[in-house]
Scaffold this motif. Structure first.
Motif, PDB file in Angstrom:
ATOM      1  N   ARG A  24       0.807  -1.219   0.000  1.00 23.16           N
ATOM      2  CA  ARG A  24       0.000   0.000   0.000  1.00 23.16           C
ATOM      3  C   ARG A  24       0.841   1.271   0.000  1.00 23.16           C
ATOM      4  O   ARG A  24       0.456   2.276  -0.567  1.00 23.16           O
ATOM      5  CB  ARG A  24      -0.940  -0.014   1.219  1.00 23.16           C
ATOM      6  N   ARG A  25       1.999   1.223   0.663  1.00 25.04           N
ATOM      7  CA  ARG A  25       2.863   2.415   0.683  1.00 25.04           C
ATOM      8  C   ARG A  25       4.251   2.021   1.176  1.00 25.04           C
ATOM      9  O   ARG A  25       4.453   0.939   1.734  1.00 25.04           O
ATOM     10  CB  ARG A  25       2.273   3.511   1.573  1.00 25.04           C
ATOM     11  N   PHE A  26       5.188   2.939   0.960  1.00 26.57           N
ATOM     12  CA  PHE A  26       6.558   2.747   1.418  1.00 26.57           C
ATOM     13  C   PHE A  26       6.728   3.362   2.800  1.00 26.57           C
ATOM     14  O   PHE A  26       6.060   4.343   3.154  1.00 26.57           O
ATOM     15  CB  PHE A  26       7.541   3.399   0.445  1.00 26.57           C
ATOM     16  N   ILE A  27       7.645   2.809   3.553  1.00 29.83           N
ATOM     17  CA  ILE A  27       8.037   3.391   4.833  1.00 29.83           C
ATOM     18  C   ILE A  27       9.354   4.135   4.610  1.00 29.83           C
ATOM     19  O   ILE A  27      10.338   3.552   4.140  1.00 29.83           O
ATOM     20  CB  ILE A  27       8.232   2.311   5.920  1.00 29.83           C
ATOM     21  N   VAL A  28       9.358   5.416   4.884  1.00 32.27           N
ATOM     22  CA  VAL A  28      10.544   6.244   4.662  1.00 32.27           C
ATOM     23  C   VAL A  28      10.967   6.865   5.989  1.00 32.27           C
ATOM     24  O   VAL A  28      10.156   7.480   6.692  1.00 32.27           O
ATOM     25  CB  VAL A  28      10.266   7.360   3.638  1.00 32.27           C
ATOM     26  N   GLU A  29      12.220   6.693   6.348  1.00 30.12           N
ATOM     27  CA  GLU A  29      12.774   7.283   7.563  1.00 30.12           C
ATOM     28  C   GLU A  29      14.116   7.934   7.228  1.00 30.12           C
ATOM     29  O   GLU A  29      14.968   7.295   6.596  1.00 30.12           O
ATOM     30  CB  GLU A  29      12.960   6.224   8.654  1.00 30.12           C
ATOM     31  N   LYS A  30      14.264   9.198   7.621  1.00 29.82           N
ATOM     32  CA  LYS A  30      15.494   9.947   7.354  1.00 29.82           C
ATOM     33  C   LYS A  30      15.867   9.879   5.878  1.00 29.82           C
ATOM     34  O   LYS A  30      17.030   9.643   5.516  1.00 29.82           O
ATOM     35  CB  LYS A  30      16.642   9.438   8.232  1.00 29.82           C
ATOM     36  N   ASP A  31      14.858  10.043   5.052  1.00 28.24           N
ATOM     37  CA  ASP A  31      15.010  10.112   3.593  1.00 28.24           C
ATOM     38  C   ASP A  31      15.368   8.770   2.959  1.00 28.24           C
ATOM     39  O   ASP A  31      15.682   8.700   1.772  1.00 28.24           O
ATOM     40  CB  ASP A  31      16.093  11.152   3.226  1.00 28.24           C
ATOM     41  N   ARG A  32      15.315   7.681   3.710  1.00 30.58           N
ATOM     42  CA  ARG A  32      15.643   6.355   3.180  1.00 30.58           C
ATOM     43  C   ARG A  32      14.408   5.458   3.211  1.00 30.58           C
ATOM     44  O   ARG A  32      13.655   5.478   4.192  1.00 30.58           O
ATOM     45  CB  ARG A  32      16.773   5.712   3.993  1.00 30.58           C
ATOM     46  N   VAL A  33      14.226   4.669   2.152  1.00 29.37           N
ATOM     47  CA  VAL A  33      13.150   3.673   2.139  1.00 29.37           C
ATOM     48  C   VAL A  33      13.614   2.493   2.992  1.00 29.37           C
ATOM     49  O   VAL A  33      14.630   1.861   2.695  1.00 29.37           O
ATOM     50  CB  VAL A  33      12.838   3.216   0.701  1.00 29.37           C
ATOM     51  N   VAL A  34      12.865   2.223   4.054  1.00 29.80           N
ATOM     52  CA  VAL A  34      13.269   1.180   4.991  1.00 29.80           C
ATOM     53  C   VAL A  34      12.268   0.035   5.063  1.00 29.80           C
ATOM     54  O   VAL A  34      12.418  -0.886   5.874  1.00 29.80           O
ATOM     55  CB  VAL A  34      13.470   1.768   6.408  1.00 29.80           C
TER      56      VAL A  34
ATOM     57  N   GLU B 298      -3.317  -4.471   7.597  1.00 29.19           N
ATOM     58  CA  GLU B 298      -2.073  -3.848   7.186  1.00 29.19           C
ATOM     59  C   GLU B 298      -0.925  -4.282   8.100  1.00 29.19           C
ATOM     60  O   GLU B 298      -1.079  -4.331   9.320  1.00 29.19           O
ATOM     61  CB  GLU B 298      -2.199  -2.321   7.190  1.00 29.19           C
ATOM     62  N   ILE B 299       0.221  -4.583   7.457  1.00 27.19           N
ATOM     63  CA  ILE B 299       1.390  -5.081   8.180  1.00 27.19           C
ATOM     64  C   ILE B 299       2.607  -4.275   7.749  1.00 27.19           C
ATOM     65  O   ILE B 299       2.856  -4.101   6.555  1.00 27.19           O
ATOM     66  CB  ILE B 299       1.639  -6.573   7.871  1.00 27.19           C
ATOM     67  N   GLU B 300       3.369  -3.794   8.713  1.00 31.34           N
ATOM     68  CA  GLU B 300       4.641  -3.147   8.397  1.00 31.34           C
ATOM     69  C   GLU B 300       5.706  -4.218   8.207  1.00 31.34           C
ATOM     70  O   GLU B 300       5.890  -5.086   9.053  1.00 31.34           O
ATOM     71  CB  GLU B 300       5.073  -2.206   9.524  1.00 31.34           C
ATOM     72  N   VAL B 301       6.393  -4.163   7.073  1.00 34.02           N
ATOM     73  CA  VAL B 301       7.480  -5.103   6.801  1.00 34.02           C
ATOM     74  C   VAL B 301       8.721  -4.275   6.485  1.00 34.02           C
ATOM     75  O   VAL B 301       8.735  -3.486   5.537  1.00 34.02           O
ATOM     76  CB  VAL B 301       7.155  -6.030   5.607  1.00 34.02           C
ATOM     77  N   ARG B 302       9.760  -4.454   7.279  1.00 37.01           N
ATOM     78  CA  ARG B 302      10.973  -3.634   7.127  1.00 37.01           C
ATOM     79  C   ARG B 302      12.058  -4.394   6.365  1.00 37.01           C
ATOM     80  O   ARG B 302      12.106  -5.618   6.393  1.00 37.01           O
ATOM     81  CB  ARG B 302      11.482  -3.177   8.487  1.00 37.01           C
ATOM     82  N   ALA B 303      12.921  -3.603   5.717  1.00 31.98           N
ATOM     83  CA  ALA B 303      14.004  -4.167   4.918  1.00 31.98           C
ATOM     84  C   ALA B 303      15.322  -3.593   5.399  1.00 31.98           C
ATOM     85  O   ALA B 303      15.512  -2.374   5.379  1.00 31.98           O
ATOM     86  CB  ALA B 303      13.799  -3.842   3.448  1.00 31.98           C
ATOM     87  N   ARG B 304      16.231  -4.464   5.818  1.00 32.21           N
ATOM     88  CA  ARG B 304      17.528  -3.999   6.295  1.00 32.21           C
ATOM     89  C   ARG B 304      18.394  -3.461   5.152  1.00 32.21           C
ATOM     90  O   ARG B 304      19.137  -2.499   5.320  1.00 32.21           O
ATOM     91  CB  ARG B 304      18.254  -5.143   7.015  1.00 32.21           C
TER      92      ARG B 304
END
Length: 578
Positions: free
Chosen positions: A236-246, A256-262
């Motif tokens: 549904r959308r990207f998670i962006v933190e400190k200008d980085r897609v995480v 809805e589930i948050e899935v993070r990428a190292r």
């Protein structure tokens, strides 16, 4: 092949979409000791690759060397530079070199994991084989045929393109089969096809070729290697933190589930062929329709739009992998294009347009392109003529009775014209060219003059306007019994026929701009950290050209392979691109 484990909250690499480039990326990550997950929004996996003719265009491959065909990085670069004349942010020397150097290594990597491939049974020339660096033998690679039953419970989870599902023949074999009424090779190919069908019925096999064979085998390898693949899980959308897609927010089972990428997120979500609003927005008022496409049903563009909303640069959004289609001018579809469940599968007319005794003209009666040439170029030329005159969409294919008697048209066999085609007005029929022109709204004098000019070319065998039949590629799809040029035959024996032609496609060819490592770029050329894109999600490395069969799939696999190496910080990447 067991069911997938539950979706976790974190992985090393997230891959959005399950096309060929996704499988290549996830398998690469796995061999690098990384944990990857593929998130597919549709219920069935395979993406655009599953719906394709199932070919990779791989320069300087090990298969060419084994066949004794001379190729090299230098030779393939000469060819690339000869045909890819478009200049834009997605077509750079660095990106070109990454593809040309990475593609053969990607293929060998997958062969090492069990991918079974072959060269075409018949030469499949590069589409512009006559230019410097072109190969008349072709650089295209085919998958070996695959038994879907080997997938077990996953057999029914693979996306299949309807017209090819029950036809266990490779794309390289169809041109021969379509000459069933003209050549002994065509008759033998038909017998081979029937024998394969009978064998499957007796043994319980389900043999597939083309895109299904690519993705069937890739899925089998991915499952064997423990790659996680979640269906019905749209991002549904990207998670962006400190200008980085995480990471991403995905939806699964209504939650809805948050899935993070190292390490990173790779978008391989196809294009936007099925998105009416997006197509109309980028085409600048030119005629277009999401109904003319044969792209995967999931080709709807929302993830591309999400990347654009984050500032991703785009290019060539008005380009597509054009393969012309036909329908009635009132918008209705002909018999054979509508399946029993109501699904419309537009005809694709590359092979039938290549045969003699036919031409394609605009509404002024003027030819537009080499009808037997590269299909993407034909679409580009139709739109260029439309920009110039406003009288090229629809275009019209004009043919005489010999074409109808000898060759396929759409879903119809040679000599068989459904009554409904004539009664509905989908196919026009008349005893004279003037009467045919009147029925189509074509300028009669213009058509008669163009046909007379074309017929003169047929006598000499030289098309002085567009070079039809001057390339090995054209000839590979012609009728060798017609002399002196297998692609040229005069339009002189009535009754005459005409069909309205529209710029259909098998996917869009423009998208976000990516660099040689598949990193998504902003308008100022800076990188969006953590975000990669490959396949039809990106502006093609080939710009507005299609250099050979399987170019888009070859690029998708290659940049998926490269992106996985880059995101993992792989020490191998410099060797791969050296």
């Amino acid at each position: 092949m067991s069911e997938m484990p539950a979706l976790q909250s974190e992985y090393d690499l997230i891959v959005i979409g399950s096309g060929g480039g996704s499988m290549a990326a996830a398998l690469t990550a796995k061999t690098l000791g990384k944990r990857a997950v593929i998130l597919e929004k549709m219920d069935k996996v395979g993406g655009s690759t599953s719906f394709s003719g199932g070919v990779w265009w791989i320069p300087n491959s090990s298969l060419l060397r084994k066949a004794g065909i001379e190729d090299s990085y230098e030779k393939s670069r000469q060819y690339f530079d000869s045909v890819v004349t478009y200049r834009g942010p997605g077509v750079t020397p660095a990106r070109r070199d990454a593809f040309l150097k990475g593609a053969p290594r990607m293929l060998d990597f997958l062969i090492g994991l069990g991918l079974k491939v072959r060269r075409p049974h018949f030469d499949w020339p590069d589409y512009y084989d006559e230019v410097q660096g072109g190969l008349p033998e072709g650089r295209s690679i085919m998958p070996a045929k695959f038994n879907l039953k080997e997938l077990g419970a996953w057999k029914d989870r693979l996306a299949l393109y309807g017209p090819l599902t029950h036809m266990p023949m490779g794309s390289d074999e169809f041109p021969v089969l379509f000459l069933l009424k003209r050549t002994m090779a065509g008759k033998l190919m038909a017998a081979k096809f029937v024998a394969t069908m009978l064998r499957d019925k007796i043994t319980g096999r389900q043999t597939v070729s083309n895109g299904a064979a690519i993705q069937g085998r890739m899925l089998q390898i991915a499952l064997r290697e423990g790659v996680e693949l979640h269906r019905s899980t749209p991002v549904r959308r990207f998670i962006v933190e400190k200008d980085r897609v995480v990471g991403v927010v995905a939806e699964q089972n209504g939650r809805e589930i948050e899935v993070r990428a190292r390490d990173g997120v790779i978008a391989n979500v196809g294009g936007f062929s099925r998105n009416k609003e997006m197509r109309e927005r980028v085409m600048g008022g030119l005629p277009t329709s999401n109904e003319w496409t044969n792209a995967n049903p999931g080709d709807t563009g929302e993830v591309i739009q999400a990347m654009m909303d984050m500032g991703a640069a785009t290019d060539c959004l008005d380009a597509a992998w054009w393969v012309v289609t036909s329908r009635n001018t009132d918008g209705s579809w002909p018999e054979g294009a509508v399946w029993t469940d109501g699904t419309v599968v537009p005809f694709m007319h590359h092979l039938d347009l290549s045969q003699p005794f036919s031409i394609m003209v605009d509404q002024d009666g003027r030819r537009i392109a080499d009808e037997a040439g590269a299909y993407m170029e034909i679409g580009e030329r139709i739109y260029q003529r439309q920009r110039e005159t406003g009288r090229a969409v629809p275009a019209w294919v004009i043919f005489d009775k010999r074409h109808r008697e000898r060759y396929n048209w759409g879903a119809s066999q040679p000599g068989v014209t459904p009554k409904s085609w004539l009664e509905s007005g989908y196919m026009k029929k008349a005893d004279t060219l003037a009467a045919l022109a009147a029925a189509c709204g074509i300028d009669a004098a213009g058509l008669e003059a163009e046909v007379a000019r074309y017929n003169r070319f047929c006598k000499t065998g030289v098309d002085e306007d567009y070079g039809r039949g001057s390339r090995a590629f054209d000839n590979a799809h012609g009728d060798p019994t017609v002399k002196p040029n297998p692609n040229l035959g005069p339009i002189e024996q009535g009754p005459f026929y005409a069909v309205a032609i529209y710029p259909g496609d098998v996917g869009t060819a423009g998208g976000v701009v990516a660099d040689e490592y598949a990193r998504v770029l902003r308008e100022d050329g800076s990188v969006i950290p953590g975000l990669y894109a490959v396949g039809n999600s990106t502006a093609s490395v080939f710009g507005r050209c299609y250099p050979g069969a399987g170019a888009s799939i070859g690029a998708s696999f290659t940049f998926g392979y490269i992106a996985a190496h880059h995101s993992a910080g792989s020490n191998e990447l410099s060797r791969i691109l050296s």
